[in-house]
Design a protein around this motif. Structure first.
Motif, PDB file in Angstrom:
ATOM      1  N   LEU A   8       0.752  -1.136   0.115  1.00 31.35           N
ATOM      2  CA  LEU A   8      -0.045  -0.052   0.111  1.00 31.35           C
ATOM      3  C   LEU A   8       0.885   1.163   0.001  1.00 31.35           C
ATOM      4  CD1 LEU A   8      -2.909  -0.828   2.421  1.00 31.35           C
ATOM      5  CD2 LEU A   8      -3.156  -1.075   0.174  1.00 31.35           C
ATOM      6  N   LEU A   9       1.897   1.473   0.732  1.00 35.02           N
ATOM      7  CA  LEU A   9       2.725   2.389   0.817  1.00 35.02           C
ATOM      8  C   LEU A   9       3.439   2.685  -0.575  1.00 35.02           C
ATOM      9  CD1 LEU A   9       4.266   4.537   2.645  1.00 35.02           C
ATOM     10  CD2 LEU A   9       6.016   2.768   3.140  1.00 35.02           C
ATOM     11  N   GLY A  10       3.726   1.494  -1.249  1.00 27.66           N
ATOM     12  CA  GLY A  10       4.148   1.884  -2.487  1.00 27.66           C
ATOM     13  C   GLY A  10       3.782   2.486  -3.498  1.00 27.66           C
ATOM     14  N   ARG A  11       2.290   2.131  -3.689  1.00 26.38           N
ATOM     15  CA  ARG A  11       1.516   2.881  -4.550  1.00 26.38           C
ATOM     16  C   ARG A  11       1.378   4.682  -4.320  1.00 26.38           C
ATOM     17  NH1 ARG A  11      -3.937  -0.051  -6.013  1.00 26.38           N
ATOM     18  NH2 ARG A  11      -3.992  -0.749  -3.913  1.00 26.38           N
ATOM     19  N   TRP A  12       1.447   4.815  -2.981  1.00 28.06           N
ATOM     20  CA  TRP A  12       1.346   6.194  -2.448  1.00 28.06           C
ATOM     21  C   TRP A  12       2.556   6.801  -2.641  1.00 28.06           C
ATOM     22  CZ3 TRP A  12       3.854   9.217   1.148  1.00 28.06           C
ATOM     23  CH2 TRP A  12       3.298  10.488   1.435  1.00 28.06           C
ATOM     24  N   VAL A  13       3.538   5.937  -2.428  1.00 28.68           N
ATOM     25  CA  VAL A  13       4.960   6.893  -2.684  1.00 28.68           C
ATOM     26  C   VAL A  13       5.236   7.135  -4.139  1.00 28.68           C
ATOM     27  CG1 VAL A  13       7.397   6.470  -2.562  1.00 28.68           C
ATOM     28  CG2 VAL A  13       6.118   5.946  -0.514  1.00 28.68           C
ATOM     29  N   GLY A  14       4.724   6.220  -4.793  1.00 24.59           N
ATOM     30  CA  GLY A  14       5.076   6.232  -6.404  1.00 24.59           C
ATOM     31  C   GLY A  14       4.251   7.531  -6.857  1.00 24.59           C
ATOM     32  N   ARG A  15       2.910   7.870  -6.438  1.00 26.19           N
ATOM     33  CA  ARG A  15       2.118   8.547  -6.898  1.00 26.19           C
ATOM     34  C   ARG A  15       2.711  10.098  -6.313  1.00 26.19           C
ATOM     35  NH1 ARG A  15      -2.301   5.044  -5.508  1.00 26.19           N
ATOM     36  NH2 ARG A  15      -2.407   6.304  -3.575  1.00 26.19           N
ATOM     37  N   ARG A  16       3.220  10.082  -5.147  1.00 22.43           N
ATOM     38  CA  ARG A  16       3.898  11.229  -4.696  1.00 22.43           C
ATOM     39  C   ARG A  16       4.982  11.764  -5.408  1.00 22.43           C
ATOM     40  NH1 ARG A  16       2.765  15.528  -1.855  1.00 22.43           N
ATOM     41  NH2 ARG A  16       4.588  16.369  -0.483  1.00 22.43           N
ATOM     42  N   GLN A  71       5.420  15.173  -7.489  1.00 21.21           N
ATOM     43  CA  GLN A  71       6.327  16.205  -7.543  1.00 21.21           C
ATOM     44  C   GLN A  71       7.041  16.792  -8.861  1.00 21.21           C
ATOM     45  OE1 GLN A  71       8.755  14.473  -4.532  1.00 21.21           O
ATOM     46  NE2 GLN A  71       7.747  15.100  -2.718  1.00 21.21           N
ATOM     47  N   LEU A  72       7.120  15.634  -9.726  1.00 20.46           N
ATOM     48  CA  LEU A  72       7.644  15.831 -10.879  1.00 20.46           C
ATOM     49  C   LEU A  72       6.594  16.697 -11.964  1.00 20.46           C
ATOM     50  CD1 LEU A  72       9.614  12.705 -11.708  1.00 20.46           C
ATOM     51  CD2 LEU A  72      10.613  14.914 -11.169  1.00 20.46           C
ATOM     52  N   GLY A  73       5.354  16.506 -11.554  1.00 20.64           N
ATOM     53  CA  GLY A  73       4.468  17.105 -12.551  1.00 20.64           C
ATOM     54  C   GLY A  73       3.811  15.976 -13.407  1.00 20.64           C
ATOM     55  N   PHE A  74       4.069  14.837 -13.076  1.00 18.45           N
ATOM     56  CA  PHE A  74       3.746  13.700 -14.024  1.00 18.45           C
ATOM     57  C   PHE A  74       2.725  12.658 -13.605  1.00 18.45           C
ATOM     58  CE2 PHE A  74       8.342  13.854 -15.684  1.00 18.45           C
ATOM     59  CZ  PHE A  74       8.116  14.832 -16.397  1.00 18.45           C
ATOM     60  N   ASP A  75       2.070  13.155 -12.415  1.00 19.18           N
ATOM     61  CA  ASP A  75       0.987  12.196 -11.757  1.00 19.18           C
ATOM     62  C   ASP A  75      -0.222  11.991 -12.608  1.00 19.18           C
ATOM     63  OD1 ASP A  75       0.707  15.029 -11.111  1.00 19.18           O
ATOM     64  OD2 ASP A  75      -1.025  14.529  -9.934  1.00 19.18           O
ATOM     65  N   ARG A  76      -0.486  12.767 -13.460  1.00 18.09           N
ATOM     66  CA  ARG A  76      -1.691  12.560 -14.656  1.00 18.09           C
ATOM     67  C   ARG A  76      -1.171  11.813 -15.859  1.00 18.09           C
ATOM     68  NH1 ARG A  76      -5.255  18.079 -13.098  1.00 18.09           N
ATOM     69  NH2 ARG A  76      -5.126  17.881 -11.116  1.00 18.09           N
ATOM     70  N   GLN A 135      16.342  -1.386 -16.925  1.00 13.05           N
ATOM     71  CA  GLN A 135      16.068  -0.826 -15.552  1.00 13.05           C
ATOM     72  C   GLN A 135      15.361   0.494 -15.419  1.00 13.05           C
ATOM     73  OE1 GLN A 135      18.667  -2.013 -16.922  1.00 13.05           O
ATOM     74  NE2 GLN A 135      19.954  -3.275 -15.612  1.00 13.05           N
ATOM     75  N   LEU A 136      15.571   1.227 -16.183  1.00 11.38           N
ATOM     76  CA  LEU A 136      14.797   2.880 -16.201  1.00 11.38           C
ATOM     77  C   LEU A 136      13.529   2.539 -16.297  1.00 11.38           C
ATOM     78  CD1 LEU A 136      15.726   5.653 -15.686  1.00 11.38           C
ATOM     79  CD2 LEU A 136      16.160   5.965 -18.050  1.00 11.38           C
ATOM     80  N   ILE A 137      13.054   1.973 -17.428  1.00 15.16           N
ATOM     81  CA  ILE A 137      11.650   1.602 -17.785  1.00 15.16           C
ATOM     82  C   ILE A 137      10.955   0.827 -16.634  1.00 15.16           C
ATOM     83  CG2 ILE A 137      10.218   0.123 -18.870  1.00 15.16           C
ATOM     84  CD1 ILE A 137      11.779   0.421 -21.511  1.00 15.16           C
ATOM     85  N   LEU A 138      11.464   0.082 -15.935  1.00  7.64           N
ATOM     86  CA  LEU A 138      11.157  -0.756 -14.860  1.00  7.64           C
ATOM     87  C   LEU A 138      11.002  -0.024 -13.572  1.00  7.64           C
ATOM     88  CD1 LEU A 138      13.021  -4.043 -14.875  1.00  7.64           C
ATOM     89  CD2 LEU A 138      10.554  -3.670 -15.559  1.00  7.64           C
ATOM     90  N   TRP A 139      11.871   1.012 -13.320  1.00 10.78           N
ATOM     91  CA  TRP A 139      11.677   2.149 -12.262  1.00 10.78           C
ATOM     92  C   TRP A 139      10.690   2.941 -12.428  1.00 10.78           C
ATOM     93  CZ3 TRP A 139      12.335   7.531 -11.870  1.00 10.78           C
ATOM     94  CH2 TRP A 139      12.619   7.704 -10.297  1.00 10.78           C
ATOM     95  N   TYR A 140      10.316   3.296 -13.818  1.00  9.87           N
ATOM     96  CA  TYR A 140       9.110   4.198 -13.635  1.00  9.87           C
ATOM     97  C   TYR A 140       7.951   3.650 -13.656  1.00  9.87           C
ATOM     98  CZ  TYR A 140      11.653   8.457 -15.000  1.00  9.87           C
ATOM     99  OH  TYR A 140      12.570   9.655 -14.823  1.00  9.87           O
ATOM    100  N   GLN A 141       7.990   2.339 -14.238  1.00 11.24           N
ATOM    101  CA  GLN A 141       6.739   1.461 -13.949  1.00 11.24           C
ATOM    102  C   GLN A 141       6.369   1.381 -12.549  1.00 11.24           C
ATOM    103  OE1 GLN A 141       7.289  -1.915 -16.676  1.00 11.24           O
ATOM    104  NE2 GLN A 141       6.661  -0.696 -18.601  1.00 11.24           N
ATOM    105  N   ARG A 142       7.248   0.974 -11.729  1.00 14.05           N
ATOM    106  CA  ARG A 142       7.142   0.818 -10.259  1.00 14.05           C
ATOM    107  C   ARG A 142       6.634   2.265  -9.721  1.00 14.05           C
ATOM    108  NH1 ARG A 142      12.060  -1.056  -6.927  1.00 14.05           N
ATOM    109  NH2 ARG A 142      10.159  -1.587  -5.401  1.00 14.05           N
ATOM    110  N   LEU A 143       7.152   3.357 -10.271  1.00 14.54           N
ATOM    111  CA  LEU A 143       6.050   4.420  -9.549  1.00 14.54           C
ATOM    112  C   LEU A 143       4.763   4.721 -10.214  1.00 14.54           C
ATOM    113  CD1 LEU A 143       8.766   7.134 -10.330  1.00 14.54           C
ATOM    114  CD2 LEU A 143       8.366   6.228  -8.297  1.00 14.54           C
ATOM    115  N   GLY A 144       4.296   3.729 -11.014  1.00  9.56           N
ATOM    116  CA  GLY A 144       3.052   3.810 -11.581  1.00  9.56           C
ATOM    117  C   GLY A 144       2.758   4.669 -12.878  1.00  9.56           C
ATOM    118  N   MET A 145       3.755   4.772 -13.480  1.00 11.18           N
ATOM    119  CA  MET A 145       3.768   5.372 -14.898  1.00 11.18           C
ATOM    120  C   MET A 145       3.846   4.313 -15.989  1.00 11.18           C
ATOM    121  SD  MET A 145       6.326   8.287 -16.755  1.00 11.18           S
ATOM    122  CE  MET A 145       5.943   9.746 -15.795  1.00 11.18           C
ATOM    123  N   ASN A 146       3.053   4.462 -16.880  1.00 12.52           N
ATOM    124  CA  ASN A 146       2.848   3.617 -18.151  1.00 12.52           C
ATOM    125  C   ASN A 146       4.151   4.132 -19.111  1.00 12.52           C
ATOM    126  OD1 ASN A 146       2.065   1.714 -19.704  1.00 12.52           O
ATOM    127  ND2 ASN A 146       0.622   2.769 -20.631  1.00 12.52           N
TER     128      ASN A 146
END
Length: 561
Positions: free
Chosen positions: A293-301, A305-310, A324-335
């Motif tokens: 649960l924390l992971g999804r909140w942190v990723g959105r946060r 902060q970058l302006g990319f939440d939408r 690894q860079l693609i996977l890192w962004y995907q873990r944040l919740g970015m497609n």
């Protein structure tokens, strides 16, 4: 989709005219200014200004389909000027704002430009002497001040809007756009209105893009990716385009825009990741993201902060991106997925699909694209987005376009059983070691670039016993006290990379290059990819001594080197 405004349009200009009439009050372009101010242009305001500038261009009595240059960093009036050029019946020729004086002169001369729009530029005074004064210099609102420039506002006040103009035919040339010169001399690519419209229309379908979307423009509009994904797609979809004032205001401008679709290049994605790690230690962030649960909140946060939440769809192109860079962004919740295309086909070829995603592959062919491999593994593609040819270069046009209409990309690749394409590198970048074995540097570079210490890498090795990797560190200038730690880490990287390579591909050493490879000094293209020819020319006379040094890590600025 189902947008009646852009149904069955033959060009981006026609789409603009329909939107200008349908909702003139809706905001189209958002331009940040110095001091935190913002200028907004509605579709109607953009149309009024474009039509007035088109009237001025008509008054010059230039031959039909004359070439008009656009020399500026990204800004709202770049797009307005492009519309004016099309309305006046001419062809736009983008010029990279980072080009030096000689390059600008050569391009303008080669393209036979009859007028030049001048906009946001960092070093106008050094370039201006190489722009012929015989042609009109038209200043966009954010252009530098100086003699010889025709002020935008003066022209707006002097000319009435051009009410009537013939819409371009589908096969008319819309733009002469020069390649960024990653692996050779720049070529002038002739693109038709139909090709650009076909590519952008299908992008809208692939990305489910419409007038509710918001786009952020900061990569050069002179490049095909930004030209199609930002300008042409926004004209067709009715999306709002936000611009970036400067690199220092990037995050603030992104937060203002809150883009829903985003295109960038690997180096920018990497820079943004490092910026996050400067605020949150990578180990702490990874641990947080691993907690359900924390992971999804942190990723959105982090994205907020970058302006990319939408952002619902993020694309990476122009160069290979590390897995690894693609996977890192995907873990944040970015497609985030890769895309593949060339200037020669409006950047429209392949796209990663969220449900058909595979690391290391640029995805499936886009709708209407046929892809196959030549006997030597070269990627061949065919679609309605293909160029008309190279300007003043029938020989290279014949080499690039075969009799069946397939574009010979110059890239090597393979296609798996599901049809997913992997790009292995440029044919012309292959080299032979002293053993006569052929080596593709792109594969090795991708492995090296995955390390957080490395900012840029260029693998060379023609006629060397083993290839060597020239790297620039992410920190750009390690202190002498840091070098033992960095050298140890790079030595471990060398071992791990070589374990993944065939015997003939294994690196002899990693060479740390001082200074900065930048667009301004010619080592990088405007899309922030390494110019291999420049790197090789600058360091070729030292390759052999580095290769036989016997050390796993060589500091190019050391006395020993």
């Amino acid at each position: 989709m189902g947008d009646r405004v852009t149904s069955s349009v033959a060009s981006a200009l026609e789409a603009f005219c329909r939107r200008e009439q349908a909702h003139p009050e809706r905001i189209f372009l958002v331009q940040p200014l110095a001091g935190g101010q913002v200028e907004q242009l509605s579709w109607g305001q953009a149309g009024d200004q474009a039509r007035r500038i088109a009237s001025y261009l008509r008054s010059l009595d230039l031959p039909e389909r004359s070439h008009i240059a656009l020399f500026s960093r990204n800004c709202a009036h770049w797009i307005v000027a492009d519309l004016a050029i099309w309305m006046a019946g001419h062809v736009s020729v983008p010029v990279y704002p980072t080009h030096g004086p000689d390059a600008v002169r050569e391009l303008l001369d080669h393209a036979d430009c009859r007028a030049v729009f001048i906009g946001k530029l960092d070093d106008w005074q050094s370039v201006r002497s190489n722009i012929r004064p015989q042609v009109p210099w038209i200043a966009l609102p954010l252009a530098p001040e100086g003699p010889g420039l025709l002020p935008w506002q003066t022209l707006l006040e002097a000319f009435e809007p051009l009410d009537q103009f013939p819409l371009p035919a589908a096969d008319d040339v819309a733009t002469l756009i020069y390649t960024s010169g990653t692996s050779g001399p720049e070529k002038g690519v002739l693109l038709s209105f139909a090709a650009m419209c076909h590519a952008a229309t299908n992008w809208l379908r692939l990305l489910v893009m419409d007038e509710r979307d918001r786009l952020l423009s900061y990569l050069p509009l002179s490049h095909i990716a930004e030209r199609q994904f930002i300008e042409t797609a926004s004209l067709l979809a009715g999306a709002t385009v936000y611009f970036v004032h400067s690199s220092d205001t990037f995050v603030a401008d992104a937060r203002r825009a809150r883009p829903t679709l985003l295109f960038s290049v690997p180096r920018i994605w990497s820079r943004l990741q490092r910026a996050v790690h400067q605020r949150i230690h990578s180990a702490v962030l990874n641990a947080s993201l691993s907690t359900p649960l924390l992971g999804r909140w942190v990723g959105r946060r982090v994205l907020s902060q970058l302006g990319f939440d939408r952002v619902r769809y993020a694309l990476s192109g122009a160069a290979p991106i590390q897995d690894q860079l693609i996977l890192w962004y995907q873990r944040l919740g970015m497609n985030l997925v890769e895309m593949y295309g060339l200037t020669e086909n409006c950047g429209y070829s392949h796209l990663g699909r969220p449900k058909r995603f595979r690391l290391g592959r640029v995805g499936l062919p886009n709708p209407g694209v046929e892809c196959r491999l030549a006997e030597d593994g070269e990627i061949l593609v065919r679609s309605k987005a293909t160029m008309l040819g190279y300007y003043k270069d029938s020989e290279r046009t014949a080499e690039a376009l075969d009799q069946d209409g397939f574009l010979h990309t110059g890239d090597l690749g393979d296609i798996d059983q599901e049809g997913l394409l992997r790009v292995l590198g440029r044919k012309r970048e292959l080299f032979e070691s002293t053993t006569g074995r052929t080596i593709s540097p792109a594969t090795i570079e991708r492995l090296i670039a995955s390390d957080h210490l490395v900012d840029q890498v260029c693998v060379v090795g023609s006629l060397l016993p083993q290839p060597i990797a020239l790297v620039q560190l992410a920190s750009h200038g390690a202190a002498l006290t840091e070098r033992p730690r960095i050298e140890e880490a790079l030595s471990r990287l060398l071992i791990s990379v070589n374990e993944c390579l065939g015997k003939h591909e294994r690196l002899g050493c990693i060479v740390v290059i001082p200074g900065i490879w930048a667009v301004e000094n010619g080592f990088m293209t405007p899309m922030l990819t390494v110019r291999r020819s420049m790197v090789e020319a600058a360091y070729r006379d030292r390759f052999e001594s580095w290769s036989i040094s016997g050390r796993p890590v060589v500091w190019a600025d050391s006395a020993e080197a």
